[in-house]
Design a protein around this motif. Structure first.
Motif, PDB file in Angstrom:
ATOM      1  N   ASN A   1      23.440   1.582  -4.709  1.00  0.00           N
ATOM      2  CA  ASN A   1      23.563   3.027  -4.897  1.00  0.00           C
ATOM      3  C   ASN A   1      23.264   3.447  -6.332  1.00  0.00           C
ATOM      4  OD1 ASN A   1      24.172   3.402  -2.227  1.00  0.00           O
ATOM      5  ND2 ASN A   1      26.384   3.390  -2.544  1.00  0.00           N
ATOM      6  N   ASP A   2      23.358   2.535  -7.298  1.00  0.00           N
ATOM      7  CA  ASP A   2      23.022   2.872  -8.685  1.00  0.00           C
ATOM      8  C   ASP A   2      21.552   3.273  -8.829  1.00  0.00           C
ATOM      9  OD1 ASP A   2      25.577   2.355  -9.632  1.00  0.00           O
ATOM     10  OD2 ASP A   2      25.077   0.370 -10.442  1.00  0.00           O
ATOM     11  N   PHE A   3      20.706   2.716  -7.980  1.00  0.00           N
ATOM     12  CA  PHE A   3      19.270   2.979  -8.080  1.00  0.00           C
ATOM     13  C   PHE A   3      18.717   3.550  -6.772  1.00  0.00           C
ATOM     14  CE2 PHE A   3      19.971   0.190 -11.667  1.00  0.00           C
ATOM     15  CZ  PHE A   3      19.206   0.774 -12.650  1.00  0.00           C
ATOM     16  N   LEU A   4      18.228   2.709  -5.873  1.00  0.00           N
ATOM     17  CA  LEU A   4      17.506   3.181  -4.692  1.00  0.00           C
ATOM     18  C   LEU A   4      18.388   3.511  -3.486  1.00  0.00           C
ATOM     19  CD1 LEU A   4      14.366   0.865  -4.832  1.00  0.00           C
ATOM     20  CD2 LEU A   4      14.572   3.248  -5.569  1.00  0.00           C
ATOM     21  N   ALA A   5      19.639   3.088  -3.483  1.00  0.00           N
ATOM     22  CA  ALA A   5      20.551   3.356  -2.365  1.00  0.00           C
ATOM     23  C   ALA A   5      19.880   3.054  -1.029  1.00  0.00           C
ATOM     24  CB  ALA A   5      21.057   4.797  -2.417  1.00  0.00           C
ATOM     25  N   MET A   6      19.357   1.848  -0.910  1.00  0.00           N
ATOM     26  CA  MET A   6      18.529   1.511   0.242  1.00  0.00           C
ATOM     27  C   MET A   6      19.265   1.536   1.564  1.00  0.00           C
ATOM     28  SD  MET A   6      18.026  -2.424   0.645  1.00  0.00           S
ATOM     29  CE  MET A   6      19.279  -2.735   1.877  1.00  0.00           C
ATOM     30  N   GLU A   7      20.576   1.388   1.566  1.00  0.00           N
ATOM     31  CA  GLU A   7      21.314   1.481   2.834  1.00  0.00           C
ATOM     32  C   GLU A   7      21.184   2.887   3.415  1.00  0.00           C
ATOM     33  OE1 GLU A   7      23.016  -0.881   4.573  1.00  0.00           O
ATOM     34  OE2 GLU A   7      22.437  -2.433   3.143  1.00  0.00           O
ATOM     35  N   GLN A   8      21.296   3.889   2.557  1.00  0.00           N
ATOM     36  CA  GLN A   8      21.203   5.278   2.995  1.00  0.00           C
ATOM     37  C   GLN A   8      19.757   5.775   3.053  1.00  0.00           C
ATOM     38  OE1 GLN A   8      23.520   7.980   0.600  1.00  0.00           O
ATOM     39  NE2 GLN A   8      23.039   9.734   1.888  1.00  0.00           N
ATOM     40  N   PHE A   9      18.923   5.263   2.147  1.00  0.00           N
ATOM     41  CA  PHE A   9      17.516   5.696   2.045  1.00  0.00           C
ATOM     42  C   PHE A   9      16.612   4.463   2.104  1.00  0.00           C
ATOM     43  CE2 PHE A   9      20.161   8.639  -0.436  1.00  0.00           C
ATOM     44  CZ  PHE A   9      19.933   9.816   0.270  1.00  0.00           C
ATOM     45  N   PRO A  10      16.375   3.922   3.300  1.00  0.00           N
ATOM     46  CA  PRO A  10      15.639   2.655   3.412  1.00  0.00           C
ATOM     47  C   PRO A  10      14.144   2.757   3.120  1.00  0.00           C
ATOM     48  CG  PRO A  10      16.165   3.514   5.589  1.00  0.00           C
ATOM     49  CD  PRO A  10      16.853   4.413   4.585  1.00  0.00           C
ATOM     50  N   GLU A  11      13.599   3.984   3.051  1.00  0.00           N
ATOM     51  CA  GLU A  11      12.159   4.116   2.844  1.00  0.00           C
ATOM     52  C   GLU A  11      11.831   5.042   1.684  1.00  0.00           C
ATOM     53  OE1 GLU A  11      10.587   3.398   7.392  1.00  0.00           O
ATOM     54  OE2 GLU A  11      10.738   5.452   6.674  1.00  0.00           O
ATOM     55  N   ILE A  12      10.753   4.712   1.025  1.00  0.00           N
ATOM     56  CA  ILE A  12      10.120   5.555   0.015  1.00  0.00           C
ATOM     57  C   ILE A  12       8.797   5.977   0.640  1.00  0.00           C
ATOM     58  CG2 ILE A  12       9.070   5.582  -2.287  1.00  0.00           C
ATOM     59  CD1 ILE A  12      11.079   3.277  -2.978  1.00  0.00           C
ATOM     60  N   THR A  13       8.474   7.275   0.583  1.00  0.00           N
ATOM     61  CA  THR A  13       7.235   7.719   1.218  1.00  0.00           C
ATOM     62  C   THR A  13       6.373   8.528   0.258  1.00  0.00           C
ATOM     63  OG1 THR A  13       8.249   9.741   2.078  1.00  0.00           O
ATOM     64  CG2 THR A  13       8.269   7.807   3.527  1.00  0.00           C
ATOM     65  N   PHE A  14       5.087   8.476   0.513  1.00  0.00           N
ATOM     66  CA  PHE A  14       4.115   9.334  -0.167  1.00  0.00           C
ATOM     67  C   PHE A  14       3.189   9.886   0.902  1.00  0.00           C
ATOM     68  CE2 PHE A  14      -0.024  10.217  -2.013  1.00  0.00           C
ATOM     69  CZ  PHE A  14       0.329  11.078  -3.033  1.00  0.00           C
ATOM     70  N   VAL A  15       3.067  11.213   0.943  1.00  0.00           N
ATOM     71  CA  VAL A  15       2.172  11.884   1.890  1.00  0.00           C
ATOM     72  C   VAL A  15       1.282  12.825   1.084  1.00  0.00           C
ATOM     73  CG1 VAL A  15       2.013  13.379   3.903  1.00  0.00           C
ATOM     74  CG2 VAL A  15       3.916  11.754   3.706  1.00  0.00           C
ATOM     75  N   SER A  16      -0.014  12.617   1.158  1.00  0.00           N
ATOM     76  CA  SER A  16      -0.930  13.454   0.377  1.00  0.00           C
ATOM     77  C   SER A  16      -0.916  14.896   0.869  1.00  0.00           C
ATOM     78  CB  SER A  16      -2.353  12.894   0.423  1.00  0.00           C
ATOM     79  OG  SER A  16      -2.895  13.029   1.722  1.00  0.00           O
ATOM     80  N   THR A  17      -1.117  15.799  -0.087  1.00  0.00           N
ATOM     81  CA  THR A  17      -1.246  17.225   0.237  1.00  0.00           C
ATOM     82  C   THR A  17      -2.592  17.767  -0.241  1.00  0.00           C
ATOM     83  OG1 THR A  17      -0.132  17.809  -1.831  1.00  0.00           O
ATOM     84  CG2 THR A  17       1.244  17.651   0.154  1.00  0.00           C
ATOM     85  N   GLY A  18      -3.327  16.970  -1.014  1.00  0.00           N
ATOM     86  CA  GLY A  18      -4.634  17.392  -1.500  1.00  0.00           C
ATOM     87  C   GLY A  18      -5.335  16.252  -2.217  1.00  0.00           C
ATOM     88  N   ILE A  19      -6.642  16.188  -2.053  1.00  0.00           N
ATOM     89  CA  ILE A  19      -7.453  15.171  -2.730  1.00  0.00           C
ATOM     90  C   ILE A  19      -8.647  15.874  -3.352  1.00  0.00           C
ATOM     91  CG2 ILE A  19      -8.874  13.105  -2.427  1.00  0.00           C
ATOM     92  CD1 ILE A  19      -6.911  12.262  -0.211  1.00  0.00           C
ATOM     93  N   ARG A  20      -8.865  15.555  -4.616  1.00  0.00           N
ATOM     94  CA  ARG A  20      -9.952  16.202  -5.358  1.00  0.00           C
ATOM     95  C   ARG A  20     -10.781  15.140  -6.068  1.00  0.00           C
ATOM     96  NH1 ARG A  20     -10.951  18.780 -10.465  1.00  0.00           N
ATOM     97  NH2 ARG A  20      -9.077  17.919 -11.392  1.00  0.00           N
ATOM     98  N   GLN A  21     -12.090  15.176  -5.887  1.00  0.00           N
ATOM     99  CA  GLN A  21     -12.993  14.273  -6.589  1.00  0.00           C
ATOM    100  C   GLN A  21     -13.236  14.859  -7.970  1.00  0.00           C
ATOM    101  OE1 GLN A  21     -16.631  13.502  -4.476  1.00  0.00           O
ATOM    102  NE2 GLN A  21     -17.099  11.708  -5.732  1.00  0.00           N
ATOM    103  N   THR A  22     -12.900  14.104  -9.025  1.00  0.00           N
ATOM    104  CA  THR A  22     -13.045  14.601 -10.394  1.00  0.00           C
ATOM    105  C   THR A  22     -14.327  14.117 -11.053  1.00  0.00           C
ATOM    106  OG1 THR A  22     -11.684  12.770 -11.214  1.00  0.00           O
ATOM    107  CG2 THR A  22     -10.560  14.861 -10.723  1.00  0.00           C
ATOM    108  N   SER A  23     -14.877  13.011 -10.547  1.00  0.00           N
ATOM    109  CA  SER A  23     -16.187  12.525 -10.984  1.00  0.00           C
ATOM    110  C   SER A  23     -16.702  11.619  -9.882  1.00  0.00           C
ATOM    111  CB  SER A  23     -16.095  11.786 -12.329  1.00  0.00           C
ATOM    112  OG  SER A  23     -15.461  10.526 -12.158  1.00  0.00           O
ATOM    113  N   GLY A  24     -17.779  10.936 -10.116  1.00  0.00           N
ATOM    114  CA  GLY A  24     -18.406  10.121  -9.075  1.00  0.00           C
ATOM    115  C   GLY A  24     -17.469   9.168  -8.368  1.00  0.00           C
ATOM    116  N   THR A  25     -16.651   8.439  -9.106  1.00  0.00           N
ATOM    117  CA  THR A  25     -15.750   7.459  -8.494  1.00  0.00           C
ATOM    118  C   THR A  25     -14.288   7.741  -8.806  1.00  0.00           C
ATOM    119  OG1 THR A  25     -16.008   5.982 -10.385  1.00  0.00           O
ATOM    120  CG2 THR A  25     -17.487   5.622  -8.509  1.00  0.00           C
ATOM    121  N   ASP A  26     -13.988   8.891  -9.373  1.00  0.00           N
ATOM    122  CA  ASP A  26     -12.613   9.226  -9.739  1.00  0.00           C
ATOM    123  C   ASP A  26     -12.084  10.370  -8.885  1.00  0.00           C
ATOM    124  OD1 ASP A  26     -12.456   7.285 -11.779  1.00  0.00           O
ATOM    125  OD2 ASP A  26     -13.461   8.628 -13.179  1.00  0.00           O
ATOM    126  N   PHE A  27     -10.826  10.233  -8.500  1.00  0.00           N
ATOM    127  CA  PHE A  27     -10.180  11.196  -7.615  1.00  0.00           C
ATOM    128  C   PHE A  27      -8.769  11.478  -8.109  1.00  0.00           C
ATOM    129  CE2 PHE A  27     -13.331   8.887  -5.313  1.00  0.00           C
ATOM    130  CZ  PHE A  27     -13.938   9.824  -4.502  1.00  0.00           C
TER     131      PHE A  27
END
Length: 186
Positions: A82-108
């Protein structure tokens, strides 16, 4: 096929992250004198890549908090508590994109909602497209690398200990690192 060309149209499709060839890691300052590096060993996710119009692309990753690994069992148990991630209560960390932008040829820039310990904040991760190749099994793979600094306190991860020399044991700034290999679904 092996390419790092900026013409990404041939890559359009749905991809699954290959956990055996992907690293989702982090770096934190420890005792204000060194860095501790760690990673999460269990995660899943995928992306839809639109090579003609990257803004139509999307990504999602789900990380098992219990899979945290800093190569020190005692520290890992503390990070799961519980001092850090509290994994018993919050077993997952998630990332869901909301937008993607190409800033140069190979950079996003991939903007999305990062949820840690039940707290969601929008972050933007700069990514570089590292290339694509057909592996020996005929699967098309793409590679992306990126990193971003976050403040762990923004996610309710506030535990710390004062040092007698001044400063604190664990930095507020955490650098998240992504080295992603994804396989195109057939």
């Amino acid at each position: 096929m092996s390419t790092t060309t900026t013409d990404l149209t041939a890559l359009t499709g749905t991809y699954t992250i290959d956990p055996a060839h992907t690293r989702i890691g982090f770096v934190a300052r420890h005792a204000m004198v060194t860095k501790v590096r760690g990673a999460f060993n269990e995660f899943e996710g995928g992306a839809y890549l639109d090579g003609a119009n990257p803004a139509n692309s999307s990504a999602k990753v789900t990380i098992k908090a219990a899979s945290i690994d800093t190569r020190n069992a005692q520290r890992d148990e503390h990070l799961r508590s519980n001092d850090f991630l509290a994994m018993e209560q919050f077993p997952e960390i998630t990332f869901v994109s909301t937008g993607i932008r190409q800033t140069s040829g190979t950079d996003f820039e991939v903007t999305g909602d990062l949820t840690i310990k039940g707290v969601t904040n929008s972050i933007t991760v700069p990514f570089t497209y590292e290339g694509a190749a057909t592996d020996p099994f005929g699967a098309v793979r793409v590679g992306f690398e990126g990193s971003v600094a976050i403040n762990r306190k923004d996610y309710g991860v506030t535990w710390n200990a004062a040092l007698e020399t001044g400063g604190v044991l664990v930095s507020d700034k955490i650098v998240l690192e992504f080295e992603v290999s994804a396989v195109k679904n057939s």
